[in-house]
Design an enzyme around this catalytic site. Structure first.
Site, PDB file in Angstrom:
ATOM      1  N   TYR A  62     -33.178 -62.683 -59.485  1.00  0.00           N
ATOM      2  CA  TYR A  62     -32.455 -63.199 -60.631  1.00  0.00           C
ATOM      3  C   TYR A  62     -33.234 -64.208 -61.472  1.00  0.00           C
ATOM      4  O   TYR A  62     -32.942 -64.393 -62.615  1.00  0.00           O
ATOM      5  CB  TYR A  62     -31.171 -63.857 -60.168  1.00  0.00           C
ATOM      6  CG  TYR A  62     -29.986 -62.937 -60.274  1.00  0.00           C
ATOM      7  CD1 TYR A  62     -28.783 -63.386 -60.736  1.00  0.00           C
ATOM      8  CD2 TYR A  62     -30.095 -61.617 -59.892  1.00  0.00           C
ATOM      9  CE1 TYR A  62     -27.690 -62.540 -60.832  1.00  0.00           C
ATOM     10  CE2 TYR A  62     -29.024 -60.760 -59.971  1.00  0.00           C
ATOM     11  CZ  TYR A  62     -27.822 -61.232 -60.439  1.00  0.00           C
ATOM     12  OH  TYR A  62     -26.745 -60.386 -60.530  1.00  0.00           O
ATOM     13  N   HIS A  63     -34.155 -64.948 -60.897  1.00  0.00           N
ATOM     14  CA  HIS A  63     -34.794 -66.017 -61.679  1.00  0.00           C
ATOM     15  C   HIS A  63     -36.252 -65.785 -61.840  1.00  0.00           C
ATOM     16  O   HIS A  63     -36.960 -65.303 -61.074  1.00  0.00           O
ATOM     17  CB  HIS A  63     -34.552 -67.364 -61.016  1.00  0.00           C
ATOM     18  CG  HIS A  63     -33.075 -67.650 -60.832  1.00  0.00           C
ATOM     19  ND1 HIS A  63     -32.257 -67.980 -61.882  1.00  0.00           N
ATOM     20  CD2 HIS A  63     -32.281 -67.604 -59.754  1.00  0.00           C
ATOM     21  CE1 HIS A  63     -31.030 -68.153 -61.431  1.00  0.00           C
ATOM     22  NE2 HIS A  63     -31.027 -67.917 -60.133  1.00  0.00           N
TER      23      HIS A  63
END
Length: 91
Positions: free
Chosen positions: A90-91
């Site tokens: 996600y990051h």
């Protein structure tokens, strides 16, 4: 019940117990997949440490559970079955 998995390494871990995914994540991933396989509805994954939530902006609706660090398992759910399961960063 799990019906389809997008990520080939995630599918290999689920079906064969081996994968190129970091071995330190295997136990956490398999625990989440076992829970997802047994789930009757998406909210069954709303457990401590899973950080279950619905993702915004997806049609059909996608959900996510946290694995470790930036890694999450995302999926769609329809009529008691999980589809298009993926392992995403996600990051």
């Amino acid at each position: 019940m799990i019906k389809s998995i997008r990520n080939k390494q995630l599918e290999s871990l689920w079906t064969q117990g081996k994968s190129k995914i970091d071995a330190r994540l295997h136990k956490r991933i398999l625990r989440r997949l076992d829970t997802l396989d047994a789930a009757a509805e998406p909210e069954d994954l709303n457990l401590p440490g899973f950080n279950f939530h619905q993702l915004r902006g997806f049609e059909p609706t996608r959900y996510t559970v946290h694995v470790n660090g930036p890694w999450c398992i995302t999926f769609e759910f329809d009529d008691g079955d999980a589809f298009r399961i993926d392992l995403e960063q996600y990051h």
